[in-house]
Scaffold this motif. Structure first.
Motif, short mmCIF file in Angstrom:
data_model
loop_
_atom_site.label_atom_id
_atom_site.label_comp_id
_atom_site.label_asym_id
_atom_site.label_seq_id
_atom_site.Cartn_x
_atom_site.Cartn_y
_atom_site.Cartn_z
N THR A 84 0.83 -1.20 0.00
CA THR A 84 0.00 0.00 0.00
C THR A 84 0.86 1.24 0.00
O THR A 84 0.67 2.16 -0.79
N PHE B 114 -13.45 -2.32 0.10
CA PHE B 114 -12.51 -1.36 0.67
C PHE B 114 -11.08 -1.58 0.16
O PHE B 114 -10.32 -0.64 0.00
N ALA B 115 -10.75 -2.84 -0.12
CA ALA B 115 -9.40 -3.15 -0.59
C ALA B 115 -9.04 -2.32 -1.83
O ALA B 115 -7.89 -1.95 -2.03
N MET B 118 -8.05 1.36 -0.83
CA MET B 118 -7.00 1.55 0.15
C MET B 118 -5.81 2.34 -0.37
O MET B 118 -5.34 3.26 0.31
N PHE B 122 -4.77 5.94 0.94
CA PHE B 122 -3.47 6.10 1.60
C PHE B 122 -2.73 7.29 1.00
O PHE B 122 -2.13 8.10 1.71
N LEU B 211 -8.36 -3.61 8.52
CA LEU B 211 -7.62 -3.33 7.29
C LEU B 211 -7.07 -1.90 7.23
O LEU B 211 -5.89 -1.68 6.95
N TRP B 212 -7.94 -0.93 7.49
CA TRP B 212 -7.51 0.47 7.36
C TRP B 212 -6.50 0.87 8.44
O TRP B 212 -5.43 1.40 8.12
#
Lengths: 429, 275, 290
Positions: A84, B114-115, B118, B122, B211-212
Motif C-alpha cells: 500500500t 474497501f481493498a 485503500m 493512503f 484493514l484500514w
C-alpha cells in the motif's frame, strides 16, 4: 438531549486538544527528522526480532550512538502495508529496514525498483550461501542482506521408528517414494500417521520441487514452466499419493499443524529448520526426536537438501538509509561473533559462510538425543540447489493447489500440468 | 396451546444461545490454558490464567492499545451518529428529487470493496500529512475520518425515519421550534432505539476495524487491539494462551456496550414523546 | 412557497457534512481506482491499457470461479440469515418473555467476536475429527465424517454456516430496533380480530418492517458480494479455489501475488456493477415510491 450536546462538545474538544498536542511529536517522526532513530519491521519476537535486538546491542558497543526502533508486525501485515505504502508513492511512514521473505523479494524489487536502496557497496553477496543470491539481487545490484536459512530436514520420532523396526538410517537420503513405502509400513505397525499435510498449504510442494533444482518459472523468473516440468509433476504425484495412501493426517492451519506433532500423533515432520522451537516446545518428547536430510524427488539430479521460507533484510530508499545500511553491513553483513550468538541464543542459522563454524555449531542437543543438529543443517545448507524464485511463486502455487484438487478427483497429471500452465500464462501475462 | 408455544420459544432461544455462546466458552477456557494444550483442543479450564495475563501485559503494551481502540471507537461513533442521523433525517423529511439523486449516489460509495480504495486513500492521507500532520498517516484521526460519515448509517437512519411519526414534526413547528431544534428535541429522544442500535454497530465496527488501521498506523504507540492480536500470532511458534487472553480482553468492551445499550430496545415504545 | 424553499435549503444543510465526507473519503479514491482499472503493470510501474483489464477479466477462469462462488453464497446465505434474524427478533420482542436480556446478548455476541478466535474455533470444530463430526456421527446422522474443509461442497456449506452464525444477531439488532417503532396496539387489534401469530407476522410485522427489511437485504447483499473474512481465514479459498470470493481474489491480486493494482481495480468494479444491479432489484421489490 442536553447530554448528547455535552458529549458531542466533549468529543470535539478532545479531538482538537490532542490534535494540537500530538501534532509536534507526530511531525518529527513523519519526516524522519531524527537521524539516529532507525525503524525496522520484522515479524517474530522470538526469532527475527530477537535477532535484530541482538544485532543492535552489538552495534551500539562498536558504533556508539545508534537507536533502532523495531516494530512487530505479522508477515502478511508487512506485505500489505509495504504494498500500500510503496504503490501510493508516499514513502511516509515506511520503515528504514524491512524483512522480506525470499519467495516475495523479487516481486517487491521489480515492482518498486526505486523504493529500495542499493547495498552493493555495503555487502559482498559471495560471502553468503549461493542460493541466497538470486532472490536478493536484481538487475546486477545487490539489495538484500540475507538473514536466515530455510534449510529443510526430516524430523523423525525415533521411538515410533523403533516400534516399527526401523532406524533413522533407513530414512536417510531416501526418495519420497521410499518414504511413502516405509510410511505405509510404519503407519500399519504403530497406528500413527507418517506426516501431517494441509492440502491448501504449498510448503511441501515448494521444498520438494527445489530438491530437483527447478521452479515454477524459468531462470528468468517470469516464463512459466509447469507443463512438462518433471519435478512439479512428481511433487504433485507424491503429495496426492501421501493423501490417498492414508499415511497422512490432514491439518487446516498453523496451529493444528503444530498440534499434530506436539500431541505425538505423527511420526515425521518435513520442513524448514525454523520449526525446531515448535518441535522442542513439547518437552515430554525430549530424546525421542532426530533430524535427517529431507527426502528427494525421483528426478534426475535431485538432491537430499532443500529450502522452505527464509528471509532477508532490505533498506528502503528514504532518509536514514546510510545509517541503516551501515548497521546491517556491520552486523548481519560481516559480524561473525553475532552469528554465533544468533545460534546459541535464538536458534537462528544464518547463511554467512565465514560464520558457519565454531562453538555454536558444536553443541549437542539433548532434545534430539545428543545430535548436533546445527552442524547437520549447515552441511545440508551447502547442498541446496540454486533456484530463482522469480516473480510469481505465490500465484503459481495457488494455481497448482487449485489443480491439485482436480488431480485428486481424477484428472490426468499431464492435463493438470497443462491446465496449470495455461492458467498461469493467462493470469501472469 | 400457550404452554406449547412457550416451550417452543424457550427451546429455540436456548439452542440458539448455546450455539452462539459455545465459542465464547471455548475462548474463556483457552485463556486459562497453556499454549500446547490449546492447540491440542483441550476443553477443560487450566491453571495458566495468571501466567497468560502476566506474559501478555509484560511483553505488550495492552494499556495503550486499549486506550487507542477506545479513543477511535468512541470519537468515530459519536461523530458518525450525529453526522449520519442528520443526513438520514434530512434525506427523508426534506425529500426532493435532487436529494434522492444525491442519496442514490451516496449509496454507491458502499458498493466497492474497501481493498480497492485503500491505495488511493493512503495517498490522500499522504497529502494530508504534508499539510496537517496531526490528521495524516500514523495518527488516530486518520483511522477515524473515513468512518465519520458512511452511506451505511445514512441509509439506516433514513429507513428508520420512514417509520417515525411525522405528525410530531408538525407539532414541533406549531410549538415554534426551529428545524434543527425539532431534530435535537423531538427526533433524537424519540428514536433512542435507533440511535442505540446504530451506536452498538458503529462502536463494534470501529473497535474491530482491521484493514484500514493496519495500513495507516505504523508506530507501536498508536497500535489498536485488533492489530495487537494480529501481531501476537506473527511468530513461527505463537503462544496461544497469550492470544486468547488478548482476544477475551478485546471482546469485553463491545459486549459491555451492547449490554448497556440494549435496554433501549424495550424502552422504545415507552419513551416519553411517543407514549 | 417561500417557506417551502427555505425548508428545502435547510434540508440540504442537514445532508451537507455527510456528503462532503463521503465525497472526500469514498468518491475521490473511487474515481482514482476507476482510472487505475484502465492501467496495468507491477506495483508502481503502470501503463494505460484501455479496456484490456476488463477483457482479461472475462477470460480469467479464477475470476469466473470467484464470481460463481460469490453468487452461490449470496443466493443461499442472505435469505436464510434474514429470515432467521427476523424470526429471532419477533421471538425476543414478546413482552412476556423472561431472560430477554440474556437471549438478546447471547444471539448478538457472535458478531462481536474477534476474527482470529472465530476462524480458529470454526476450523477446530469442523475439522475431520472435530466436535461437529463426532456429534453427527453419534446421532447417526452420518455414517462417516464429513471433510468440511477439504470437500468442495461441504466447504461452501461451512462458509455459509459460519457467516450465518456470525451475522444473524447483527441483523437481528436492526429488526429489534425497528420493532420498537411498531405500535403494540396494532397487534392488540389483530388479536381481537382472531389473527394467529403467523398471520400477525406476515400481515403486520413484515409490512411495518419493510424499510428495515429493505435495509438489511441491501446491506447483507453488499456484505456478501464483498465477502472476504470467512473464506480468507477459515478455508483460505480452498479446497482449490472452491470457496474463493471476488474480494479475496482482489486481495490476492493486490497483496498476495506480485501486485497488479490495475487489474484488481477492474475486478472491484465488477462488484460495484453487480451490487448496483441487485440493489435496484431490491428497491423495486421493496416498493419504494418513485
Amino acid at each position: 438531549m442536553k447530554k448528547w450536546k455535552i458529549l458531542f462538545a466533549a468529543v470535539l474538544l478532545t479531538m482538537v486538544l490532542s490534535a494540537c498536542s500530538g501534532g509536534s511529536a507526530d511531525g518529527a517522526s513523519d519526516d524522519g527528522g531524527d537521524p539516529d532513530a532507525i525503524t525496522a519491521w520484522a515479524w517474530d519476537p522470538l526469532f527475527n526480532i530477537a535477532a535484530l535486538e541482538l544485532a543492535e546491542e552489538q552495534y551500539v558497543q562498536e558504533a556508539g550512538d545508534f537507536q533502532l526502533d523495531i516494530i512487530d508486525n505479522a508477515q502478511k501485515d508487512i506485505v500489505q502495508k509495504l504494498n500500500t505504502g510503496l504503490s501510493s508513492g508516499t514513502m511516509n511512514g515506511m520503515p528504514n529496514i524491512v524483512l522480506i521473505e525470499d519467495y516475495r523479494a523479487q516481486s517487491f524489487l521489480q515492482a518498486y525498483p526505486d523504493a529500495f536502496y542499493d547495498m552493493s557497496e555495503h555487502v559482498n553477496i559471495d560471502d553468503f550461501a549461493e542460493y541466497k543470491k538470486a532472490p536478493t539481487s536484481f538487475d546486477g545490484k545487490q539489495y538484500g542482506i540475507p538473514f536466515d536459512t530455510g534449510v529443510t530436514g526430516l524430523y523423525l520420532r525415533t521411538d515410533y521408528l523403533e516400534e516399527a523396526g526401523y532406524t533413522p538410517e533407513d530414512l536417510t537420503n531416501i526418495t519420497w517414494d521410499e518414504y511413502i513405502e516405509i510410511g505405509k509400513d510404519i503407519t500399519e505397525k504403530t497406528g500413527k500417521k507418517m506426516i501431517s499435510l494441509n492440502p491448501n498449504d504449498p510448503d511441501h510442494l515448494r521444498h520438494m520441487i527445489q530438491t530437483a533444482g527447478t521452479w515454477f518459472t524459468d531462470e528468468d523468473g517470469e516464463t512459466v514452466n509447469m507443463a512438462g516440468n518433471e519435478a512439479v509433476g512428481e511433487a504433485l504425484r507424491v503429495f496426492k499419493t501421501m493423501l490417498d495412501e492414508d499415511i497422512a493426517h490432514t491439518n487446516s492451519d498453523w496451529s493444528s499443524r503444530i498440534a499434530a506433532f506436539n500431541s505425538g500423533d505423527i511420526v515425521s515432520v518435513a520442513t524448514g529448520n525454523w520449526m525446531t522451537p515448535s518441535v522442542k516446545a513439547e518437552e515430554s518428547q525430549s530424546g525421542n526426536w532426530t533430524v535427517v536430510p529431507i527426502p528427494r524427488l525421483s528426478v534426475d539430479g535431485a538432491v537430499n537438501a532443500s529450502n522452505v521460507g527464509g528471509s532477508s533484510f532490505y533498506v528502503l530508499n528514504i532518509p536514514g538509509k546510510e545509517q541503516a545500511a551501515e548497521f546491517l553491513a556491520s552486523t548481519f553483513g560481516s559480524d561473525t561473533a553475532l552469528y554465533q550468538d544468533l545460534v546459541t541464543e535464538i536458534g537462528a542459522i544464518g547463511t554467512y559462510l565465514p560464520a558457519l563454524e565454531g562453538e555454536a555449531f558444536n553443541q549437542e542437543d539433548e532434545f534430539f538425543a545428543g545430535q548436533n543438529i546445527n552442524a547437520d543443517f549447515v552441511k545440508w545448507m551447502m547442498e541446496i540447489p540454486n533456484v530463482n524464485y522469480g516473480m510469481h511463486t505465490y500465484a503459481s502455487t495457488d494455481i497448482l493447489i487449485g489443480e491439485l484438487q482436480n488431480y485428486r478427483s481424477g484428472k490426468a497429471l499431464e492435463e493438470v500440468l497443462e491446465d496449470a500452465q495455461k492458467q498461469a500464462e493467462a493470469q501472469l501475462n | 396451546m400457550n404452554k406449547l408455544k412457550s416451550i417452543f420459544t424457550y427451546g429455540i432461544l436456548s439452542i440458539a444461545a448455546i450455539v452462539s455462546l459455545f465459542p465464547f466458552a471455548w475462548m474463556l477456557i483457552s485463556m486459562t490454558n497453556k499454549s500446547s494444550d490449546i492447540s491440542q483442543g483441550r476443553l477443560l479450564p487450566g491453571s495458566n490464567l495468571l501466567e497468560n495475563l502476566r506474559n501478555l501485559f509484560e511483553s505488550y503494551n495492552v494499556g495503550s492499545a486499549l486506550f487507542n481502540s477506545f479513543f477511535i471507537a468512541i470519537v468515530a461513533t459519536v461523530l458518525c451518529l450525529v453526522v449520519s442521523s442528520l443526513a438520514g433525517y434530512g434525506f427523508e423529511i426534506y425529500r426532493s428529487k435532487g436529494k434522492d439523486i444525491v442519496f442514490n449516489i451516496l449509496l454507491l460509495s458502499m458498493m466497492i470493496p474497501f481493498a480497492a480504495l485503500m491505495v488511493p486513500l493512503f495517498r490522500l492521507f499522504g497529502d494530508v500529512s504534508q499539510v496537517f500532520p496531526a490528521f495524516g498517516i500514523d495518527t488516530l484521526y486518520a483511522v477515524i475520518l473515513p468512518y465519520v460519515s458512511t452511506a451505511f448509517f445514512i441509509f439506516f437512519f433514513r429507513q428508520n425515519t420512514k417509520m417515525f411519526t411525522k405528525d410530531l414534526i408538525e407539532a414541533g413547528r406549531i410549538d415554534g421550534l426551529s428545524e434543527i431544534g425539532i431534530f435535537f428535541r423531538i427526533y433524537m429522544p424519540s428514536m433512542k432505539n435507533t440511535f442505540a442500535a446504530a451506536g452498538i454497530i458503529s462502536f463494534m465496527n470501529n473497535w474491530n476495524n482491521f484493514l484500514w488501521p493496519l495500513v495507516i498506523l505504523q508506530s507501536p504507540d498508536v497500535q489498536t487491539i485488533p492489530l495487537l492480536i494480529s501481531n501476537l500470532g506473527s511468530g513461527y511458534s505463537p503462544d496461544f494462551g497469550i492470544i486468547y487472553t488478548a482476544i477475551v480482553i478485546g471482546t469485553i468492551p463491545t459486549a459491555l456496550i451492547f449490554f448497556f445499550l440494549q435496554k433501549y430496545f424495550v424502552e422504545g415504545m415507552t419513551g416519553s414523546v411517543k407514549g | 412557497m417561500n417557506l417551502r424553499k427555505s425548508k428545502s435549503i435547510i434540508g440540504w444543510v442537514f445532508i451537507l457534512i455527510a456528503t462532503i465526507f463521503i465525497t472526500l473519503f469514498y468518491f475521490y479514491p473511487m474515481i482514482q481506482a476507476f482510472i487505475l482499472s484502465f492501467k496495468s503493470g507491477m506495483g508502481a510501474n503502470l501503463q494505460f491499457i484501455g479496456l484490456d483489464n476488463y477483457i482479461r477479466l472475462f477470460n480469467d477462469p479464477v475470476a469466473l470461479i470467484a464470481i460463481r462462488n460469490t453468487f452461490i453464497y449470496l443466493i443461499f446465505q442472505v435469505p436464510i440469515m434474514i429470515l432467521l434474524a427476523m424470526f429471532f427478533s419477533v421471538l425476543l420482542n414478546n413482552p412476556k418473555l423472561k431472560f430477554k436480556g440474556f437471549f438478546r446478548t447471547a444471539i448478538f455476541l457472535p458478531s462481536v467476536i474477534s476474527l482470529v478466535a472465530y476462524s480458529v474455533i470454526f476450523k477446530y470444530l469442523f475439522s475431520t475429527d472435530g466436535l461437529v463430526n463426532q456429534f453427527l456421527l453419534n446421532l447417526s446422522f452420518i455414517s462417516e465424517p464429513i471433510e468440511w474443509l477439504m470437500d468442495p461442497f461441504w466447504a461452501k456449506v461451512l462458509i455459509i454456516i459460519a457467516i450465518t452464525w456470525r451475522w444473524t444477531g447483527y441483523n437481528m439488532i436492526f429488526y429489534l430496533a425497528g420493532l420498537q417503532n411498531v405500535d403494540n396496539s396494532v397487534y392488540e387489534a389483530a388479536k381481537i380480530d382472531g389473527a394467529n401469530p403467523i398471520q400477525q407476522f406476515f400481515y403486520i410485522t413484515v409490512p411495518m418492517l419493510k424499510p428495515i427489511i429493505l435495509f438489511t437485504g441491501i446491506t447483507s447483499t453488499i456484505g456478501t458480494l464483498q465477502l472476504f473474512d470467512e473464506p480468507m481465514n477459515i478455508t483460505k479459498g480452498g479446497p482449490g479455489n472452491e470457496t474463493l470470493t471476488i474480494s479475496q481474489y482482489i486481495y490476492n491480486l493486490s497483496f498476495e501475488y506480485t501486485p497488479d493494482f490495475g487489474y484488481a481495480a477492474a475486478v472491484s468494479f465488477i462488484i460495484v456493477v453487480l451490487t448496483v444491479i441487485f440493489a435496484v432489484i431490491q428497491f423495486r421489490l421493496g416498493g419504494e415510491r418513485k
